[in-house]
Design a protein around this motif. Structure first.
Motif, PDB file in Angstrom:
ATOM      1  N   THR A   1      -5.438  -2.081 -14.724  1.00 26.30           N
ATOM      2  CA  THR A   1      -4.261  -1.212 -14.720  1.00 26.30           C
ATOM      3  C   THR A   1      -3.707  -0.974 -13.318  1.00 26.30           C
ATOM      4  O   THR A   1      -2.736  -0.234 -13.148  1.00 26.30           O
ATOM      5  N   CYS A   2      -4.318  -1.612 -12.312  1.00 25.37           N
ATOM      6  CA  CYS A   2      -3.880  -1.429 -10.918  1.00 25.37           C
ATOM      7  C   CYS A   2      -2.403  -1.786 -10.758  1.00 25.37           C
ATOM      8  O   CYS A   2      -1.958  -2.839 -11.207  1.00 25.37           O
ATOM      9  N   ILE A   3      -1.644  -0.870 -10.115  1.00 22.57           N
ATOM     10  CA  ILE A   3      -0.222  -1.127  -9.881  1.00 22.57           C
ATOM     11  C   ILE A   3       0.047  -1.452  -8.414  1.00 22.57           C
ATOM     12  O   ILE A   3       1.188  -1.457  -7.974  1.00 22.57           O
ATOM     13  N   GLN A   4      -1.024  -1.688  -7.640  1.00 22.96           N
ATOM     14  CA  GLN A   4      -0.873  -2.082  -6.237  1.00 22.96           C
ATOM     15  C   GLN A   4      -0.070  -1.049  -5.429  1.00 22.96           C
ATOM     16  O   GLN A   4       0.729  -1.409  -4.574  1.00 22.96           O
ATOM     17  N   CYS A   5      -0.325   0.223  -5.698  1.00 22.93           N
ATOM     18  CA  CYS A   5       0.424   1.270  -4.983  1.00 22.93           C
ATOM     19  C   CYS A   5      -0.085   1.443  -3.565  1.00 22.93           C
ATOM     20  O   CYS A   5       0.620   1.933  -2.697  1.00 22.93           O
ATOM     21  N   GLY A   6      -1.367   1.074  -3.333  1.00 22.64           N
ATOM     22  CA  GLY A   6      -1.898   1.150  -1.978  1.00 22.64           C
ATOM     23  C   GLY A   6      -2.508   2.493  -1.607  1.00 22.64           C
ATOM     24  O   GLY A   6      -2.902   2.711  -0.465  1.00 22.64           O
TER      25      GLY A   6
ATOM     26  N   CYS B   1      -8.503   5.159   3.048  1.00 20.83           N
ATOM     27  CA  CYS B   1      -9.793   4.558   3.387  1.00 20.83           C
ATOM     28  C   CYS B   1     -10.159   4.731   4.858  1.00 20.83           C
ATOM     29  O   CYS B   1      -9.441   4.260   5.731  1.00 20.83           O
ATOM     30  N   PRO B   2     -11.279   5.409   5.162  1.00 23.70           N
ATOM     31  CA  PRO B   2     -11.636   5.606   6.577  1.00 23.70           C
ATOM     32  C   PRO B   2     -12.007   4.299   7.286  1.00 23.70           C
ATOM     33  O   PRO B   2     -11.794   4.177   8.496  1.00 23.70           O
ATOM     34  N   SER B   3     -12.521   3.322   6.543  1.00 28.10           N
ATOM     35  CA  SER B   3     -12.826   2.034   7.176  1.00 28.10           C
ATOM     36  C   SER B   3     -11.549   1.237   7.403  1.00 28.10           C
ATOM     37  O   SER B   3     -11.388   0.588   8.433  1.00 28.10           O
ATOM     38  N   GLY B   4     -10.639   1.307   6.433  1.00 30.27           N
ATOM     39  CA  GLY B   4      -9.370   0.575   6.541  1.00 30.27           C
ATOM     40  C   GLY B   4      -8.509   1.029   7.706  1.00 30.27           C
ATOM     41  O   GLY B   4      -7.703   0.273   8.227  1.00 30.27           O
ATOM     42  N   ARG B   5      -8.703   2.281   8.152  1.00 32.22           N
ATOM     43  CA  ARG B   5      -7.944   2.794   9.291  1.00 32.22           C
ATOM     44  C   ARG B   5      -8.201   2.026  10.575  1.00 32.22           C
ATOM     45  O   ARG B   5      -7.420   2.060  11.506  1.00 32.22           O
ATOM     46  N   ARG B   6      -9.366   1.418  10.676  1.00 28.61           N
ATOM     47  CA  ARG B   6      -9.768   0.821  11.944  1.00 28.61           C
ATOM     48  C   ARG B   6     -10.208  -0.638  11.812  1.00 28.61           C
ATOM     49  O   ARG B   6     -10.709  -1.204  12.766  1.00 28.61           O
ATOM     50  N   THR B   7     -10.093  -1.212  10.616  1.00 28.21           N
ATOM     51  CA  THR B   7     -10.496  -2.604  10.430  1.00 28.21           C
ATOM     52  C   THR B   7      -9.429  -3.307   9.581  1.00 28.21           C
ATOM     53  O   THR B   7      -8.454  -2.687   9.155  1.00 28.21           O
ATOM     54  N   ALA B   8      -9.656  -4.592   9.331  1.00 29.46           N
ATOM     55  CA  ALA B   8      -8.719  -5.355   8.498  1.00 29.46           C
ATOM     56  C   ALA B   8      -9.040  -5.190   7.014  1.00 29.46           C
ATOM     57  O   ALA B   8      -8.411  -5.823   6.177  1.00 29.46           O
ATOM     58  N   PHE B   9     -10.007  -4.358   6.683  1.00 22.86           N
ATOM     59  CA  PHE B   9     -10.372  -4.138   5.279  1.00 22.86           C
ATOM     60  C   PHE B   9      -9.245  -3.423   4.548  1.00 22.86           C
ATOM     61  O   PHE B   9      -8.828  -2.342   4.954  1.00 22.86           O
ATOM     62  N   ARG B  10      -8.745  -4.051   3.483  1.00 20.32           N
ATOM     63  CA  ARG B  10      -7.694  -3.442   2.667  1.00 20.32           C
ATOM     64  C   ARG B  10      -8.149  -3.419   1.208  1.00 20.32           C
ATOM     65  O   ARG B  10      -8.242  -4.447   0.560  1.00 20.32           O
ATOM     66  N   THR B  11      -8.414  -2.217   0.726  1.00 18.08           N
ATOM     67  CA  THR B  11      -8.926  -2.075  -0.634  1.00 18.08           C
ATOM     68  C   THR B  11      -7.933  -2.655  -1.651  1.00 18.08           C
ATOM     69  O   THR B  11      -8.322  -3.348  -2.589  1.00 18.08           O
ATOM     70  N   ARG B  12      -6.651  -2.361  -1.440  1.00 23.10           N
ATOM     71  CA  ARG B  12      -5.629  -2.870  -2.364  1.00 23.10           C
ATOM     72  C   ARG B  12      -5.692  -4.396  -2.461  1.00 23.10           C
ATOM     73  O   ARG B  12      -5.623  -4.960  -3.540  1.00 23.10           O
ATOM     74  N   GLU B  13      -5.842  -5.027  -1.297  1.00 23.67           N
ATOM     75  CA  GLU B  13      -5.892  -6.494  -1.263  1.00 23.67           C
ATOM     76  C   GLU B  13      -7.128  -7.012  -2.018  1.00 23.67           C
ATOM     77  O   GLU B  13      -7.054  -7.992  -2.761  1.00 23.67           O
ATOM     78  N   LEU B  14      -8.235  -6.314  -1.820  1.00 25.77           N
ATOM     79  CA  LEU B  14      -9.476  -6.695  -2.495  1.00 25.77           C
ATOM     80  C   LEU B  14      -9.301  -6.658  -4.020  1.00 25.77           C
ATOM     81  O   LEU B  14      -9.684  -7.592  -4.734  1.00 25.77           O
ATOM     82  N   ILE B  15      -8.690  -5.580  -4.503  1.00 27.25           N
ATOM     83  CA  ILE B  15      -8.476  -5.422  -5.952  1.00 27.25           C
ATOM     84  C   ILE B  15      -7.510  -6.507  -6.451  1.00 27.25           C
ATOM     85  O   ILE B  15      -7.726  -7.115  -7.491  1.00 27.25           O
ATOM     86  N   ARG B  16      -6.458  -6.756  -5.676  1.00 26.19           N
ATOM     87  CA  ARG B  16      -5.479  -7.778  -6.064  1.00 26.19           C
ATOM     88  C   ARG B  16      -6.142  -9.151  -6.170  1.00 26.19           C
ATOM     89  O   ARG B  16      -5.931  -9.897  -7.115  1.00 26.19           O
ATOM     90  N   LYS B  17      -6.942  -9.487  -5.167  1.00 27.20           N
ATOM     91  CA  LYS B  17      -7.618 -10.789  -5.173  1.00 27.20           C
ATOM     92  C   LYS B  17      -8.590 -10.903  -6.347  1.00 27.20           C
ATOM     93  O   LYS B  17      -8.713 -11.963  -6.952  1.00 27.20           O
ATOM     94  N   ALA B  18      -9.242  -9.781  -6.662  1.00 24.19           N
ATOM     95  CA  ALA B  18     -10.159  -9.792  -7.806  1.00 24.19           C
ATOM     96  C   ALA B  18      -9.378 -10.069  -9.088  1.00 24.19           C
ATOM     97  O   ALA B  18      -9.782 -10.872  -9.923  1.00 24.19           O
ATOM     98  N   LEU B  19      -8.211  -9.413  -9.218  1.00 20.23           N
ATOM     99  CA  LEU B  19      -7.392  -9.600 -10.419  1.00 20.23           C
ATOM    100  C   LEU B  19      -6.844 -11.017 -10.502  1.00 20.23           C
ATOM    101  O   LEU B  19      -6.629 -11.552 -11.584  1.00 20.23           O
TER     102      LEU B  19
END
Lengths: 170, 298
Positions: A22-27, A33-51
């Protein structure tokens, strides 16, 4: 181009992250995300790639291990996706495929050997004594029979094999 | 005060094996406020909710259930002073209670080990049990008010989230820990992003120290901006994070920029109850606690 695995998301759903489709990629997840603030980790991207079924790319990425499991994304997700659970599910799959990080393998070895991921050491034995506590805590550290039971459990769940396999492949 | 309640004291890993001074303060303070602790002999790693659970969820569930089974056998609820262990037990209990097949899976793993498990014992964080005593009752114990002490309260993550599986009446902007701090006479100072993670969990501390330290430093900077005398926590892993991150970052910087004493709640409460420093393990910190202690009125 990478092979697309359409069953990937089904596996994630089956393992408990049932609303992931049901992810709508709202971001929202990335923005809190405290890790995403300082790294290239993007949770939205991870979920999108999984889908999209990009299983290999997702499971082999070191970014998968940057989540501190703070659960903020899970709390804020407007589609109530269990984002943290989804990440843990994908990490389990990554570990199965041999993508564990060396430090995590070492902590797992300690658990296998001592029953504690962070076992006692000399400095802390001394600290305990100076505080008037038992030199060794009354945990598996003090009970060999309990440690044996724990080791049996870790053999039965496949943990021993999983970690020793990673040790052999490193 | 109501009669004493007895709990099975779950130690975990970090507390007994790295910060026994926190363990000491818990063992000294809790019985004085009517909470009796019984040893949970033979307990192990909880195991860590973001680490071991990330590698093998079935292993995590089985080991967590074993620890809970030990408490069940003792006839008590589990009490823990670590947010990570608390998260593990809350999540593991929910999993087997919502999915009877998972409970059967665990019981199968336990076969022949003499472990009976029905998921009957509850898991409590010690701060939950302390808060249940009531602010008024606890205030009666204060003999040395910590007037003038400015505290940066850090709740941590797994104490509060996922909120659907936690006992707190609110889901955000909690105040219970601030209330518990302020009954000692100290002041809980608001600061930016107070509910942010410490950066230790999920295996980040172990595998990526620069990212982990950077998250901790963001919180520490926010606390320093408002002039706190200490950072107050209720989790042995958050405690480790703030102690170790400050030491590591100072080393990298080549200057002692970060010197905020890291205090566990039972240490603060113990101070307000007039207990001695050594009884509370306040002499065994990585970041020296003296500057903060000097601010407490005699």
């Amino acid at each position: 181009m990478e092979k697309v695995d359409h069953a990937f998301v089904d596996e994630i759903v089956k393992a408990g992250a049932d609303r992931i489709r049901t992810c709508i990629q709202c971001g929202t997840c990335s923005s809190v995300c405290p890790s995403g603030r300082r790294t290239a980790f993007r949770t939205r991207e991870l979920i999108r790639k999984a889908l999209l079924g990009l299983k290999e790319e997702v499971l082999s990425s070191p970014n998968l291990w940057l989540c501190a499991t703070c659960h903020t994304c899970l709390e804020r997700c407007p589609r109530q996706i269990k984002v943290t659970d989804a990440i843990i599910i994908m990490r389990n799959m990554a570990a199965e495929k041999g993508f564990m990080l060396p430090e995590h393998r070492r902590a797992s070895m300690k658990l296998l050997e001592t029953g504690h991921a962070v076992p006692i050491n000399t400095a802390n034995r001394e600290k305990r004594v100076s505080l008037g506590l038992d030199e060794v805590p009354p945990t598996v550290h003090s009970h060999k029979d309990a440690l044996d039971d724990l080791k049996t459990i870790m053999e039965r769940t496949g943990f021993k094999d999983l970690i020793e396999k990673q040790e052999a492949e490193k | 005060m109501t009669e004493a309640q007895t709990y099975s004291f779950f130690l975990g890993c970090v507390m007994p094996n790295r910060f026994p001074n926190i363990e000491k303060s818990i063992r000294v303070v809790l019985p004085k406020i009517g909470i009796e602790l019984e040893e949970l002999e033979g307990a192990s790693c909880c195991p860590a909710p973001g680490v071991i659970r990330s590698f093998s969820e079935p292993t995590w569930l089985a080991i967590a259930s074993r620890n809970l089974a030990l408490a069940e056998k003792a006839g008590h609820d589990i009490i823990t002073g670590c947010n990570g262990c608390y998260g593990t037990f809350k999540e593991a209990l929910l999993e087997v209670r919502e999915h009877p097949d998972r409970l059967k899976e665990v019981q199968k793993v336990f076969k022949g080990l003499g472990l009976k498990y029905k998921a009957k014992a509850e898991a409590k964080h010690l701060i939950e049990v302390i808060y249940d005593i009531g602010i008024e009752e606890l205030t009666k114990k204060v003999t040395r008010p910590l007037t003038g002490l400015k505290v940066g309260v850090h709740y941590g993550c797994h104490l509060l989230k996922p909120s659907k599986n936690r006992p707190w009446k609110q889901t955000e902007r909690h105040t219970f820990l601030d209330e518990l701090v302020e009954l000692t006479g100290a002041e809980s100072v608001p600061y930016k992003d107070k509910f942010m993670c410490c950066g230790a969990g999920g295996g980040v501390r172990g595998s990526n120290a620069p990212v982990s330290n950077d998250i901790a430093v963001e919180k520490l900077d926010n606390m320093m901006d408002v002039g706190v005398d200490c950072v107050l926590n209720v989790c042995s892993f958050c405690h480790l994070q703030f102690e170790v991150a400050q030491a590591q970052v100072n080393k990298e910087l080549g200057e002692k920029k970060y010197q905020i004493p890291v205090i566990y709640y039972t240490q603060l409460l113990g101070l307000a109850m007039g207990l001695e420093l050594e009884e509370l393990g306040l002499h065994q910190h990585m970041i020296k606690t003296q500057p903060m202690l000097d601010k407490i009125p005699e």
